[in-house]
Design a protein around this motif. Structure first.
Motif, PDB file in Angstrom:
ATOM      1  N   ARG A 178       0.830  -1.218   0.000  1.00 59.01           N
ATOM      2  CA  ARG A 178       0.000   0.000   0.000  1.00 59.01           C
ATOM      3  C   ARG A 178       0.859   1.261   0.000  1.00 59.01           C
ATOM      4  NH1 ARG A 178      -5.709   0.251   2.684  1.00 59.01           N
ATOM      5  NH2 ARG A 178      -6.596  -1.337   1.385  1.00 59.01           N
ATOM      6  N   CYS A 179       1.987   1.187   0.672  1.00 60.62           N
ATOM      7  CA  CYS A 179       2.871   2.355   0.761  1.00 60.62           C
ATOM      8  C   CYS A 179       3.436   2.746  -0.606  1.00 60.62           C
ATOM      9  CB  CYS A 179       4.034   2.076   1.713  1.00 60.62           C
ATOM     10  SG  CYS A 179       3.554   1.966   3.426  1.00 60.62           S
ATOM     11  N   VAL A 180       3.703   1.768  -1.439  1.00 59.95           N
ATOM     12  CA  VAL A 180       4.331   2.061  -2.736  1.00 59.95           C
ATOM     13  C   VAL A 180       3.327   1.979  -3.887  1.00 59.95           C
ATOM     14  CG1 VAL A 180       6.616   1.352  -1.971  1.00 59.95           C
ATOM     15  CG2 VAL A 180       5.128  -0.332  -3.084  1.00 59.95           C
ATOM     16  N   MET A 181       2.053   1.908  -3.545  1.00 59.01           N
ATOM     17  CA  MET A 181       1.015   1.785  -4.562  1.00 59.01           C
ATOM     18  C   MET A 181       0.997   2.987  -5.499  1.00 59.01           C
ATOM     19  SD  MET A 181      -2.764   0.285  -3.812  1.00 59.01           S
ATOM     20  CE  MET A 181      -3.249   1.597  -2.731  1.00 59.01           C
ATOM     21  N   ASN A 182       1.200   4.178  -4.964  1.00 61.21           N
ATOM     22  CA  ASN A 182       1.079   5.393  -5.768  1.00 61.21           C
ATOM     23  C   ASN A 182       2.393   6.107  -6.036  1.00 61.21           C
ATOM     24  OD1 ASN A 182      -1.772   5.149  -5.959  1.00 61.21           O
ATOM     25  ND2 ASN A 182      -1.921   5.913  -3.872  1.00 61.21           N
ATOM     26  N   GLU A 183       3.428   5.774  -5.239  1.00 64.01           N
ATOM     27  CA  GLU A 183       4.720   6.437  -5.431  1.00 64.01           C
ATOM     28  C   GLU A 183       5.837   5.593  -4.834  1.00 64.01           C
ATOM     29  OE1 GLU A 183       5.106  10.114  -3.240  1.00 64.01           O
ATOM     30  OE2 GLU A 183       3.875   9.337  -1.618  1.00 64.01           O
ATOM     31  N   ARG A 184       7.026   5.794  -5.346  1.00 60.99           N
ATOM     32  CA  ARG A 184       8.187   5.084  -4.818  1.00 60.99           C
ATOM     33  C   ARG A 184       8.557   5.642  -3.454  1.00 60.99           C
ATOM     34  NH1 ARG A 184      13.336   7.655  -8.089  1.00 60.99           N
ATOM     35  NH2 ARG A 184      13.109   9.706  -7.144  1.00 60.99           N
ATOM     36  N   LYS A 185       9.132   4.777  -2.624  1.00 60.99           N
ATOM     37  CA  LYS A 185       9.542   5.202  -1.286  1.00 60.99           C
ATOM     38  C   LYS A 185      10.796   4.441  -0.891  1.00 60.99           C
ATOM     39  CE  LYS A 185       5.093   6.680   0.302  1.00 60.99           C
ATOM     40  NZ  LYS A 185       3.986   6.484   1.177  1.00 60.99           N
ATOM     41  N   THR A 186      11.476   4.976   0.111  1.00 56.11           N
ATOM     42  CA  THR A 186      12.637   4.280   0.662  1.00 56.11           C
ATOM     43  C   THR A 186      12.153   3.324   1.754  1.00 56.11           C
ATOM     44  OG1 THR A 186      13.032   5.900   2.407  1.00 56.11           O
ATOM     45  CG2 THR A 186      14.114   6.301   0.257  1.00 56.11           C
ATOM     46  N   ILE A 187      13.020   2.401   2.133  1.00 57.50           N
ATOM     47  CA  ILE A 187      12.661   1.478   3.204  1.00 57.50           C
ATOM     48  C   ILE A 187      12.397   2.251   4.494  1.00 57.50           C
ATOM     49  CG2 ILE A 187      13.457  -0.433   4.653  1.00 57.50           C
ATOM     50  CD1 ILE A 187      14.976  -1.505   2.220  1.00 57.50           C
ATOM     51  N   GLY A 188      13.181   3.287   4.754  1.00 62.54           N
ATOM     52  CA  GLY A 188      12.974   4.110   5.946  1.00 62.54           C
ATOM     53  C   GLY A 188      11.608   4.774   5.956  1.00 62.54           C
ATOM     54  N   GLN A 189      11.181   5.307   4.811  1.00 65.82           N
ATOM     55  CA  GLN A 189       9.859   5.937   4.715  1.00 65.82           C
ATOM     56  C   GLN A 189       8.754   4.907   4.949  1.00 65.82           C
ATOM     57  OE1 GLN A 189      10.456   7.508   0.738  1.00 65.82           O
ATOM     58  NE2 GLN A 189      10.572   9.617   1.512  1.00 65.82           N
ATOM     59  N   ILE A 190       8.923   3.736   4.344  1.00 65.24           N
ATOM     60  CA  ILE A 190       7.928   2.673   4.514  1.00 65.24           C
ATOM     61  C   ILE A 190       7.885   2.226   5.968  1.00 65.24           C
ATOM     62  CG2 ILE A 190       7.315   0.298   3.874  1.00 65.24           C
ATOM     63  CD1 ILE A 190       8.687   0.909   1.120  1.00 65.24           C
ATOM     64  N   SER A 191       9.051   2.068   6.573  1.00 68.33           N
ATOM     65  CA  SER A 191       9.145   1.649   7.959  1.00 68.33           C
ATOM     66  C   SER A 191       8.368   2.591   8.876  1.00 68.33           C
ATOM     67  CB  SER A 191      10.619   1.590   8.371  1.00 68.33           C
ATOM     68  OG  SER A 191      10.758   1.262   9.719  1.00 68.33           O
ATOM     69  N   CYS A 192       8.543   3.890   8.673  1.00 63.36           N
ATOM     70  CA  CYS A 192       7.811   4.881   9.474  1.00 63.36           C
ATOM     71  C   CYS A 192       6.309   4.786   9.232  1.00 63.36           C
ATOM     72  CB  CYS A 192       8.292   6.290   9.151  1.00 63.36           C
ATOM     73  SG  CYS A 192       9.931   6.667   9.796  1.00 63.36           S
ATOM     74  N   GLU A 193       5.940   4.627   7.993  1.00 63.13           N
ATOM     75  CA  GLU A 193       4.522   4.614   7.633  1.00 63.13           C
ATOM     76  C   GLU A 193       3.791   3.404   8.206  1.00 63.13           C
ATOM     77  OE1 GLU A 193       1.999   4.967   3.519  1.00 63.13           O
ATOM     78  OE2 GLU A 193       3.929   5.989   3.633  1.00 63.13           O
ATOM     79  N   VAL A 194       4.419   2.234   8.169  1.00 64.21           N
ATOM     80  CA  VAL A 194       3.754   1.023   8.661  1.00 64.21           C
ATOM     81  C   VAL A 194       4.074   0.738  10.124  1.00 64.21           C
ATOM     82  CG1 VAL A 194       3.578  -0.036   6.371  1.00 64.21           C
ATOM     83  CG2 VAL A 194       5.555  -0.552   7.814  1.00 64.21           C
ATOM     84  N   GLN A 195       4.943   1.539  10.703  1.00 66.16           N
ATOM     85  CA  GLN A 195       5.342   1.420  12.108  1.00 66.16           C
ATOM     86  C   GLN A 195       5.918   0.045  12.435  1.00 66.16           C
ATOM     87  OE1 GLN A 195       1.884   2.747  14.317  1.00 66.16           O
ATOM     88  NE2 GLN A 195       2.474   4.870  14.054  1.00 66.16           N
ATOM     89  N   LEU A 196       6.814  -0.395  11.549  1.00 69.43           N
ATOM     90  CA  LEU A 196       7.577  -1.616  11.758  1.00 69.43           C
ATOM     91  C   LEU A 196       9.053  -1.257  11.662  1.00 69.43           C
ATOM     92  CD1 LEU A 196       5.539  -4.114   9.527  1.00 69.43           C
ATOM     93  CD2 LEU A 196       5.582  -4.047  12.032  1.00 69.43           C
ATOM     94  N   SER A 197       9.909  -2.066  12.258  1.00 71.17           N
ATOM     95  CA  SER A 197      11.336  -1.769  12.236  1.00 71.17           C
ATOM     96  C   SER A 197      11.883  -1.831  10.813  1.00 71.17           C
ATOM     97  CB  SER A 197      12.103  -2.744  13.127  1.00 71.17           C
ATOM     98  OG  SER A 197      12.151  -4.023  12.517  1.00 71.17           O
ATOM     99  N   TYR A 198      12.982  -1.137  10.623  1.00 76.10           N
ATOM    100  CA  TYR A 198      13.658  -1.107   9.322  1.00 76.10           C
ATOM    101  C   TYR A 198      13.993  -2.523   8.866  1.00 76.10           C
ATOM    102  CZ  TYR A 198      16.879   0.458   5.666  1.00 76.10           C
ATOM    103  OH  TYR A 198      17.499   0.682   4.464  1.00 76.10           O
ATOM    104  N   SER A 199      14.533  -3.343   9.784  1.00 80.36           N
ATOM    105  CA  SER A 199      14.941  -4.701   9.416  1.00 80.36           C
ATOM    106  C   SER A 199      13.736  -5.574   9.053  1.00 80.36           C
ATOM    107  CB  SER A 199      15.755  -5.361  10.528  1.00 80.36           C
ATOM    108  OG  SER A 199      14.997  -5.446  11.704  1.00 80.36           O
ATOM    109  N   THR A 200      12.627  -5.384   9.754  1.00 76.24           N
ATOM    110  CA  THR A 200      11.408  -6.136   9.430  1.00 76.24           C
ATOM    111  C   THR A 200      10.911  -5.768   8.041  1.00 76.24           C
ATOM    112  OG1 THR A 200      10.773  -6.304  11.753  1.00 76.24           O
ATOM    113  CG2 THR A 200       9.018  -6.584  10.129  1.00 76.24           C
ATOM    114  N   VAL A 201      10.859  -4.464   7.759  1.00 78.32           N
ATOM    115  CA  VAL A 201      10.400  -4.002   6.444  1.00 78.32           C
ATOM    116  C   VAL A 201      11.354  -4.477   5.352  1.00 78.32           C
ATOM    117  CG1 VAL A 201       9.978  -1.954   5.012  1.00 78.32           C
ATOM    118  CG2 VAL A 201       9.111  -2.042   7.366  1.00 78.32           C
TER     119      VAL A 201
END
Length: 145
Positions: A40-63
């Motif tokens: 869902r995070c990258v459905m409309n635009e590209r993102k970094t793992i850090g941005q995705i991690s913040c958005e889904v509230q999961l750790s960087y390593s998990t994402v």
């Protein structure tokens, strides 16, 4: 049992039921709930793992692990930034664009179908109640330092 406890139990049960419904639907496509959150995070635009991690509230390593599996299954791809090679972008693939059309959760009418059978009055009451609860909880979040 007090009213607050009843609300707590109802919210827990509702969350559990929604999770079960969504998990069953996603399993048909070989996807998990955490994978869906990342997609869902990258459905409309590209993102970094850090941005995705913040958005889904999961750790960087998990994402990162979730992205590894999504990349293996060709739902997303990693690409380096042209200007800053340290930056890695996560973007959806054509495969994801195709499957998105088939996954009910991504369809506009998904929740309408889930709520089929409730009257307009019941839906209005539900909306009003959820809005009140959201406003109350937002106030509590703002109070916390």
């Amino acid at each position: 049992m007090g009213k607050a406890a009843i609300i707590r139990d109802l919210l827990r049960n509702l969350n559990k039921l929604m999770g079960l419904i969504v998990s069953k639907e996603l399993a048909e496509f070989g996807l998990t709930m955490p994978q869906m959150m990342v997609l869902r995070c990258v459905m409309n635009e590209r993102k970094t793992i850090g941005q995705i991690s913040c958005e889904v509230q999961l750790s960087y390593s998990t994402v990162s692990g979730i992205i590894d599996r999504l990349e293996r299954d060709n739902f997303v791809q990693r690409s380096r930034d042209h200007e800053d090679r340290r930056v890695v972008w996560i973007t959806k693939t054509d495969k994801f664009a195709q499957i998105k059309k088939q996954v009910p959760l991504f369809q506009e009418e998904y929740y309408s179908q889930m709520l089929l059978g409730l009257t307009d009055s019941q839906l209005d009451n539900t909306i009003t109640t959820l809005q009140m609860l959201t406003i109350q909880l937002e106030k509590k979040v703002e109070e916390k330092p």
